[in-house]
Design a protein around this motif. Structure first.
Motif, mmCIF file in Angstrom:
data_model
loop_
_atom_site.group_PDB
_atom_site.id
_atom_site.type_symbol
_atom_site.label_atom_id
_atom_site.label_comp_id
_atom_site.label_asym_id
_atom_site.label_seq_id
_atom_site.Cartn_x
_atom_site.Cartn_y
_atom_site.Cartn_z
ATOM 1 N N MET A 188 12.101 -12.453 -9.124
ATOM 2 C CA MET A 188 12.898 -11.278 -8.475
ATOM 3 C C MET A 188 12.189 -10.963 -7.082
ATOM 4 N N GLU A 189 13.615 -11.095 -6.184
ATOM 5 C CA GLU A 189 13.324 -11.048 -4.876
ATOM 6 C C GLU A 189 12.698 -9.543 -4.370
ATOM 7 N N MET A 190 11.772 -9.288 -3.342
ATOM 8 C CA MET A 190 11.209 -8.056 -3.220
ATOM 9 C C MET A 190 11.314 -7.798 -1.738
ATOM 10 N N SER A 191 11.442 -6.465 -1.360
ATOM 11 C CA SER A 191 11.252 -5.891 -0.039
ATOM 12 C C SER A 191 9.875 -5.992 0.436
ATOM 13 N N ALA A 192 9.680 -5.753 1.896
ATOM 14 C CA ALA A 192 8.431 -5.717 2.403
ATOM 15 C C ALA A 192 7.361 -4.726 1.636
ATOM 16 N N THR A 193 7.979 -3.483 1.494
ATOM 17 C CA THR A 193 7.419 -2.064 1.062
ATOM 18 C C THR A 193 6.910 -2.524 -0.505
ATOM 19 N N GLU A 194 7.885 -3.134 -1.225
ATOM 20 C CA GLU A 194 7.478 -3.460 -2.611
ATOM 21 C C GLU A 194 6.399 -4.404 -2.618
ATOM 22 N N TYR A 195 6.598 -5.604 -1.844
ATOM 23 C CA TYR A 195 5.639 -6.647 -1.961
ATOM 24 C C TYR A 195 4.081 -6.075 -1.365
ATOM 25 N N LEU A 196 4.026 -5.363 -0.502
ATOM 26 C CA LEU A 196 2.890 -4.619 -0.323
ATOM 27 C C LEU A 196 2.249 -3.988 -1.158
#
Length: 271
Positions: free
Chosen positions: A152-160
């Motif tokens: 699943m691809e993530m946004s920078a905020t989700e990844y953090l």
């Protein structure tokens, strides 16, 4: 010998910096446009001029903290992309830029300085110049790509958010949201991105038919190969190369001796 002057970069320098970056490192102009658009949120740069012509630069990224077991997380100054036009090399400009970049990092409240030298001889160069030594190592691993887990691809905020959760209780490098967003754009530009897969997360980019996994964080180290294989398959690669922290192995981050714990989870570097 050409006389040069050093100063902090200004927005009007960006076109000249972009062309110099392209000529020195080979990255296309759209990539440097992404970098310089986000640089003010991540740090700054020192430039060198000869007769009003911009001939070199060294960048300072201070959008990191060394998080973990310390009461206060030190701000990390990451010296990045030191570049000098070929016709102005061997004049001491690169050395002067690097020393000035270190001073600028401290001025911007970085209490810990580091870099990732581009090749092995530069570890000695940074040692002579700033007293840096290799403080972290990593090992390279390779796996054939196959779909073993959902990706699943993530946004920078989700990844953090996932990263903070997975690294709770450890010493680790914590990027700011703008710095993580640049990492996302960095990977995206080269055909990859930020991903959740299996029990962990990773950042990845493409180099031809090879998936380069910059970071894998998971609760179970045994899952790393499956994550690298699955993300590589998702990106259409034939094999994935990924790196894991190691007490020995390939030289990685250089910094002042004793400044970074040996068990620190680092991984996020712009190499």
């Amino acid at each position: 010998m050409a006389d040069y002057t050093l100063r902090e970069y200004r927005p009007g320098d960006v076109p000249a910096l972009s062309y110099l970056w392209r000529d020195v490192f080979g990255d296309p102009l759209p990539f440097t446009a992404e970098f310089y658009a986000m640089l003010p949120d991540m740090g700054s740069a020192v430039v060198a001029e000869v007769d009003g012509k911009l001939v070199g630069a060294a960048h300072v990224l201070n959008g990191f903290e060394l998080a973990g077991r310390r009461k206060k997380a030190p701000i990390v100054g990451y010296i990045y992309a030191v570049m000098v036009a070929p016709e102005y090399r061997s004049l001491g400009i690169g050395k002067a830029l690097t020393v000035e970049a270190a001073a600028l990092a401290k001025k911007r409240e970085s209490t810990l300085l580091c870099t990732l030298p581009a090749d092995a001889p530069l570890y000695g160069w940074y040692h002579r110049l700033l007293g840096f030594e290799c403080v972290l190592h990593r090992t390279e691993h390779e796996v054939t790509c196959e779909a073993l887990d959902d990706v699943m691809e993530m946004s920078a905020t989700e990844y953090l958010l996932w990263r903070e959760n997975l690294l709770a209780g450890k010493n680790y490098l914590r990027p700011s949201q703008p710095t993580m967003e640049f990492m996302r754009r960095f990977c995206k530009f080269f055909g990859g991105g930020l991903y959740a897969c299996g029990s962990g997360i990773c950042t990845a980019e493409l180099d031809g038919d090879v998936c380069l996994v910059k970071e894998i964080i998971t609760r179970s180290p045994d899952d790393c190969a499956a994550i690298a294989a699955s993300v590589g398959k998702q990106l259409g690669a034939k094999k994935s190369i990924y790196y894991l922290p190691s007490r020995e192995g390939e030289s990685y981050i250089a910094a002042q001796p004793g400044s970074i714990p040996a068990d620190c989870v680092w991984n996020l570097s712009f190499d």
